[in-house]
Design an enzyme around this catalytic site. Sequence first.
Site, mmCIF file in Angstrom:
data_model
loop_
_atom_site.group_PDB
_atom_site.id
_atom_site.type_symbol
_atom_site.label_atom_id
_atom_site.label_comp_id
_atom_site.label_asym_id
_atom_site.label_seq_id
_atom_site.Cartn_x
_atom_site.Cartn_y
_atom_site.Cartn_z
ATOM 1 N N GLU A 144 1.741 62.093 56.407
ATOM 2 C CA GLU A 144 1.233 60.215 56.139
ATOM 3 C C GLU A 144 0.686 60.028 57.253
ATOM 4 O OE1 GLU A 144 -0.613 58.373 54.199
ATOM 5 O OE2 GLU A 144 1.398 57.892 53.319
ATOM 6 N N HIS A 146 -1.904 57.123 56.096
ATOM 7 C CA HIS A 146 -1.831 56.298 55.832
ATOM 8 C C HIS A 146 -3.663 55.250 56.418
ATOM 9 C CE1 HIS A 146 2.681 54.945 56.277
ATOM 10 N NE2 HIS A 146 1.649 54.844 54.938
ATOM 11 N N GLU A 170 -1.682 63.441 54.463
ATOM 12 C CA GLU A 170 -1.800 62.086 52.972
ATOM 13 C C GLU A 170 -2.709 61.454 53.900
ATOM 14 O OE1 GLU A 170 -0.551 58.682 50.374
ATOM 15 O OE2 GLU A 170 1.427 60.278 51.135
ATOM 16 N N GLU A 196 -4.292 57.226 46.457
ATOM 17 C CA GLU A 196 -4.093 55.644 46.095
ATOM 18 C C GLU A 196 -4.746 54.598 46.125
ATOM 19 O OE1 GLU A 196 -1.394 54.095 49.742
ATOM 20 O OE2 GLU A 196 -1.394 55.989 50.081
ATOM 21 N N HIS A 246 1.258 58.417 44.031
ATOM 22 C CA HIS A 246 1.930 57.678 44.516
ATOM 23 C C HIS A 246 2.882 56.607 44.187
ATOM 24 C CE1 HIS A 246 0.507 53.999 47.202
ATOM 25 N NE2 HIS A 246 1.197 54.729 48.254
#
Length: 320
Positions: A144, A146, A170, A196, A246
């Site tokens: 991840e 973010h 991600e 997401e 998500h």
Amino acid sequence: MAKQEKVKLNLLDCTPVREPDLKWTEDENGIITLHRTHTTFTDRLAHKITKKPLRQSHIKLEEFGSFLWKAMDGRTTLRDVAAQLKEEFGEKAKIAVKRGVTAMKWDPFGKNYLQISNAELDKALKCIQAVREAVGDKVDLLIEAHGRFDVPTGIKIAQEVAQFKPMFLEEPVPPNNLEALKAVRDKSPVAISAGERLYTRFDYNELFRLRAADYIQPDISHAGGIMELKKIAAIAEANYIPFAPHNPSGPIANAATLQLAACCPNFCILEIMYSDVDYRKMITNENLEYKDGRIKIGDKPGLGIELNEEDTYLYYSFIR
């Protein structure tokens, strides 16, 4: 799939608050302390129930991707699964595997934003290496980011993490520029996931047009609900793109996403909160059967879950 589990907060010790309600300081070791600047409804409720004085709570966030929340009086403690150092991530990953987890996602990049130094990137890579060595090749790793790096940094990270064979990286870049996401994907040796923070099939139409991601991650709470996600997933299916919703969310969103997963041929993997706040089990009759990386989808009517409205009101200040 389970993310790194977060610590629980005692209702009478600490209340999650909005960012504007916090101030922060950073010490010489890079530890950030957030100070809540006012009391909340839950503080006042706690005062009424316990007769203890109102007080401010302090939240410490350790570097390197692990979250340490602790009330200053010491009564709120870390869960046994929280990790601070790379070695601890490896040990906690072993615990997760024993629980039947077959894929795990976490953010190893600390507090870095837009760029990351070689030293900080090396820390992150050692963390990923510790987890990979702990769990072997049979467990998928999902890294991840973010959505917080620029294009060259996203490319650099993707190239460096490739050695650990992650399922995907991600959100390497912020979500408001799909051309930037495509620029990373074009030079990434690993699959890229995103979505997401895209809304409705019309946002996704641009992502599909650009071929900017290898996996899509619409959120049922953000992107328009069950039917809108069904349409998004169908368009992805026609483009041979896996559907990986998500879902770091509560029991209602989780139940809805499970129903959706059951009827999307290109469904791939579902993000879940393996553990959550204690009151989660009080506000619904959720009863998940999790075994060997899979969740059984029940046959109860509707979403297969009922809300306990009276109990929900008790935790209103948490979930509003």
